[in-house]
Design a protein around this motif. Structure first.
Motif, PDB file in Angstrom:
ATOM      1  N   VAL A 185      49.034  43.854  42.847  1.00 33.59           N
ATOM      2  CA  VAL A 185      48.707  42.929  41.765  1.00 33.59           C
ATOM      3  C   VAL A 185      48.051  41.707  42.396  1.00 33.59           C
ATOM      4  O   VAL A 185      48.593  41.133  43.350  1.00 33.59           O
ATOM      5  N   PHE A 186      46.886  41.336  41.874  1.00 33.75           N
ATOM      6  CA  PHE A 186      46.121  40.232  42.438  1.00 33.75           C
ATOM      7  C   PHE A 186      46.181  39.020  41.523  1.00 33.75           C
ATOM      8  O   PHE A 186      46.441  39.136  40.326  1.00 33.75           O
ATOM      9  N   LYS A 187      45.916  37.850  42.085  1.00 40.24           N
ATOM     10  CA  LYS A 187      46.066  36.597  41.344  1.00 40.24           C
ATOM     11  C   LYS A 187      45.180  36.517  40.109  1.00 40.24           C
ATOM     12  O   LYS A 187      45.487  35.815  39.165  1.00 40.24           O
ATOM     13  N   SER A 188      44.090  37.270  40.079  1.00 35.26           N
ATOM     14  CA  SER A 188      43.181  37.280  38.938  1.00 35.26           C
ATOM     15  C   SER A 188      43.738  38.047  37.748  1.00 35.26           C
ATOM     16  O   SER A 188      43.195  37.981  36.651  1.00 35.26           O
ATOM     17  N   GLY A 189      44.794  38.820  37.979  1.00 35.63           N
ATOM     18  CA  GLY A 189      45.327  39.691  36.940  1.00 35.63           C
ATOM     19  C   GLY A 189      44.894  41.135  37.108  1.00 35.63           C
ATOM     20  O   GLY A 189      45.305  42.006  36.342  1.00 35.63           O
ATOM     21  N   VAL A 190      44.056  41.413  38.090  1.00 33.42           N
ATOM     22  CA  VAL A 190      43.666  42.793  38.391  1.00 33.42           C
ATOM     23  C   VAL A 190      44.881  43.516  38.982  1.00 33.42           C
ATOM     24  O   VAL A 190      45.589  42.974  39.826  1.00 33.42           O
ATOM     25  N   VAL A 191      45.104  44.737  38.509  1.00 36.41           N
ATOM     26  CA  VAL A 191      46.178  45.577  39.017  1.00 36.41           C
ATOM     27  C   VAL A 191      45.544  46.819  39.638  1.00 36.41           C
ATOM     28  O   VAL A 191      44.793  47.535  38.975  1.00 36.41           O
ATOM     29  N   GLN A 192      45.836  47.036  40.894  1.00 40.59           N
ATOM     30  CA  GLN A 192      45.278  48.197  41.602  1.00 40.59           C
ATOM     31  C   GLN A 192      46.330  49.300  41.660  1.00 40.59           C
ATOM     32  O   GLN A 192      47.463  49.075  42.094  1.00 40.59           O
ATOM     33  N   LEU A 193      45.933  50.480  41.212  1.00 38.20           N
ATOM     34  CA  LEU A 193      46.789  51.653  41.221  1.00 38.20           C
ATOM     35  C   LEU A 193      46.220  52.633  42.238  1.00 38.20           C
ATOM     36  O   LEU A 193      45.024  52.947  42.187  1.00 38.20           O
ATOM     37  N   ILE A 194      47.046  53.109  43.134  1.00 35.69           N
ATOM     38  CA  ILE A 194      46.580  54.032  44.177  1.00 35.69           C
ATOM     39  C   ILE A 194      47.299  55.370  43.977  1.00 35.69           C
ATOM     40  O   ILE A 194      48.537  55.434  43.996  1.00 35.69           O
ATOM     41  N   TYR A 195      46.501  56.398  43.776  1.00 33.46           N
ATOM     42  CA  TYR A 195      47.020  57.745  43.523  1.00 33.46           C
ATOM     43  C   TYR A 195      46.447  58.715  44.543  1.00 33.46           C
ATOM     44  O   TYR A 195      45.305  58.582  44.957  1.00 33.46           O
ATOM     45  N   GLU A 196      47.227  59.716  44.897  1.00 30.73           N
ATOM     46  CA  GLU A 196      46.726  60.849  45.663  1.00 30.73           C
ATOM     47  C   GLU A 196      46.748  62.060  44.736  1.00 30.73           C
ATOM     48  O   GLU A 196      47.596  62.157  43.842  1.00 30.73           O
ATOM     49  N   THR A 197      45.807  62.953  44.966  1.00 31.31           N
ATOM     50  CA  THR A 197      45.775  64.162  44.150  1.00 31.31           C
ATOM     51  C   THR A 197      46.871  65.105  44.593  1.00 31.31           C
ATOM     52  O   THR A 197      47.209  65.179  45.780  1.00 31.31           O
ATOM     53  N   PRO A 234      41.449  42.845  33.765  1.00 28.95           N
ATOM     54  CA  PRO A 234      42.017  42.371  32.497  1.00 28.95           C
ATOM     55  C   PRO A 234      40.942  42.054  31.456  1.00 28.95           C
ATOM     56  O   PRO A 234      40.761  40.911  31.020  1.00 28.95           O
ATOM     57  N   VAL A 235      40.189  43.093  31.083  1.00 32.52           N
ATOM     58  CA  VAL A 235      39.156  42.955  30.059  1.00 32.52           C
ATOM     59  C   VAL A 235      39.031  44.296  29.344  1.00 32.52           C
ATOM     60  O   VAL A 235      39.211  45.350  29.959  1.00 32.52           O
ATOM     61  N   ALA A 236      38.784  44.256  28.053  1.00 27.91           N
ATOM     62  CA  ALA A 236      38.520  45.470  27.271  1.00 27.91           C
ATOM     63  C   ALA A 236      37.115  45.353  26.696  1.00 27.91           C
ATOM     64  O   ALA A 236      36.754  44.317  26.145  1.00 27.91           O
ATOM     65  N   LEU A 237      36.314  46.397  26.858  1.00 26.05           N
ATOM     66  CA  LEU A 237      34.926  46.378  26.396  1.00 26.05           C
ATOM     67  C   LEU A 237      34.742  47.043  25.037  1.00 26.05           C
ATOM     68  O   LEU A 237      33.800  46.733  24.320  1.00 26.05           O
ATOM     69  N   GLY A 238      35.603  48.006  24.701  1.00 21.86           N
ATOM     70  CA  GLY A 238      35.474  48.697  23.432  1.00 21.86           C
ATOM     71  C   GLY A 238      34.486  49.850  23.463  1.00 21.86           C
ATOM     72  O   GLY A 238      34.536  50.732  22.617  1.00 21.86           O
ATOM     73  N   ASP A 239      33.584  49.848  24.439  1.00 24.98           N
ATOM     74  CA  ASP A 239      32.581  50.906  24.535  1.00 24.98           C
ATOM     75  C   ASP A 239      31.982  50.870  25.934  1.00 24.98           C
ATOM     76  O   ASP A 239      31.984  49.833  26.594  1.00 24.98           O
ATOM     77  N   TRP A 255      31.905  42.062  34.409  1.00 24.59           N
ATOM     78  CA  TRP A 255      33.324  41.788  34.195  1.00 24.59           C
ATOM     79  C   TRP A 255      34.153  42.007  35.465  1.00 24.59           C
ATOM     80  O   TRP A 255      35.322  41.657  35.508  1.00 24.59           O
ATOM     81  N   CYS A 256      33.546  42.578  36.496  1.00 24.78           N
ATOM     82  CA  CYS A 256      34.271  42.856  37.742  1.00 24.78           C
ATOM     83  C   CYS A 256      34.629  41.564  38.469  1.00 24.78           C
ATOM     84  O   CYS A 256      33.799  40.674  38.618  1.00 24.78           O
ATOM     85  N   ILE A 257      35.847  41.498  38.937  1.00 28.93           N
ATOM     86  CA  ILE A 257      36.366  40.342  39.652  1.00 28.93           C
ATOM     87  C   ILE A 257      36.550  40.713  41.115  1.00 28.93           C
ATOM     88  O   ILE A 257      37.068  41.783  41.420  1.00 28.93           O
ATOM     89  N   MET A 258      36.122  39.836  42.013  1.00 27.63           N
ATOM     90  CA  MET A 258      36.372  40.041  43.445  1.00 27.63           C
ATOM     91  C   MET A 258      37.210  38.872  43.945  1.00 27.63           C
ATOM     92  O   MET A 258      36.689  37.781  44.142  1.00 27.63           O
ATOM     93  N   ASP A 259      38.500  39.107  44.111  1.00 29.06           N
ATOM     94  CA  ASP A 259      39.397  38.095  44.678  1.00 29.06           C
ATOM     95  C   ASP A 259      39.479  38.298  46.183  1.00 29.06           C
ATOM     96  O   ASP A 259      39.467  39.440  46.657  1.00 29.06           O
ATOM     97  N   GLU A 260      39.610  37.215  46.925  1.00 27.27           N
ATOM     98  CA  GLU A 260      39.755  37.360  48.375  1.00 27.27           C
ATOM     99  C   GLU A 260      41.051  38.076  48.734  1.00 27.27           C
ATOM    100  O   GLU A 260      41.139  38.731  49.770  1.00 27.27           O
TER     101      GLU A 260
END
Length: 181
Positions: A167-179, A141-146, A25-30
């Motif tokens: 936010v990428f064109k595929s619908g993937v949203v990247q969140l970047i956090y620092e501890t 943008p996929v839910a597996l349920g398990d 299910w992993c998407i790799m957009d350029e």
């Protein structure tokens, strides 16, 4: 000092792999600029299973030039494998004990940051030992349920500070956090 970056794909419902280990299910957009990420690291941390599967992976001769370039970049990095199994390897250094001390020693060396590649067991250990500096979580943008959840068996609350989003064109949203330390 080097930082440990967990750069990871996760499903909308919080899984890093499906019930049977699937990651199809992993998407790799350029536009994700994974090459840019790779240029900012010089070291990769693997668990043994992930290393055995991907640490020496070679794309087949029909792979695209982009895929071949990606794997060439991955294989140019210093590799450490965290495993109960201590073995000799010409490509990677195996770490079988004193994880916290070994990680602190590696981080003190000059150079670029460290990619915590995984697998799930190693990621869980690093989360529990509070060894991750940056979480780059790409929500697909996929839910597996398990499947295998990212945050499993947390012993205490994990406090993070959002430092960026993409936010990428595929619908993937990247969140970047620092501890928060």
């Amino acid at each position: 000092m080097k930082k440990i970056i967990l750069d990871l794909a996760v499903t909308l419902d919080g899984f890093i792999e499906g019930r049977n280990g699937e990651i199809d299910w992993c998407i790799m957009d350029e536009d994700m600029d994974f090459d840019g990420f790779l240029s900012g690291i010089d070291t990769i941390f693997y668990g043994r299973v992930s290393y055995d599967a991907w640490g020496n992976y070679q794309p087949d001769e029909n792979a695209s030039p982009a895929e071949q370039k990606l794997w060439l970049a991955v294989h140019s990095k210093n590799k450490f494998v965290f495993s109960k199994q201590n073995r000799e390897d010409n490509i990677a250094t195996f770490v079988s004990s004193d994880i916290t001390e070994k990680v602190a020693e590696i981080k003190k060396h000059g150079g670029k940051d460290i990619w915590l590649y995984g697998g799930a067991g190693l990621i869980k250990t690093f989360i529990q030992l509070n060894l991750i500096d940056i979480y780059r979580i790409s929500v697909h943008p996929v839910a597996l349920g398990d499947g295998k959840p990212l945050f499993e068996d947390l012993k205490e609350r994990l406090e993070l500070q959002l430092t960026g989003t993409n936010v990428f064109k595929s619908g993937v949203v990247q969140l970047i956090y620092e501890t928060k330390k």
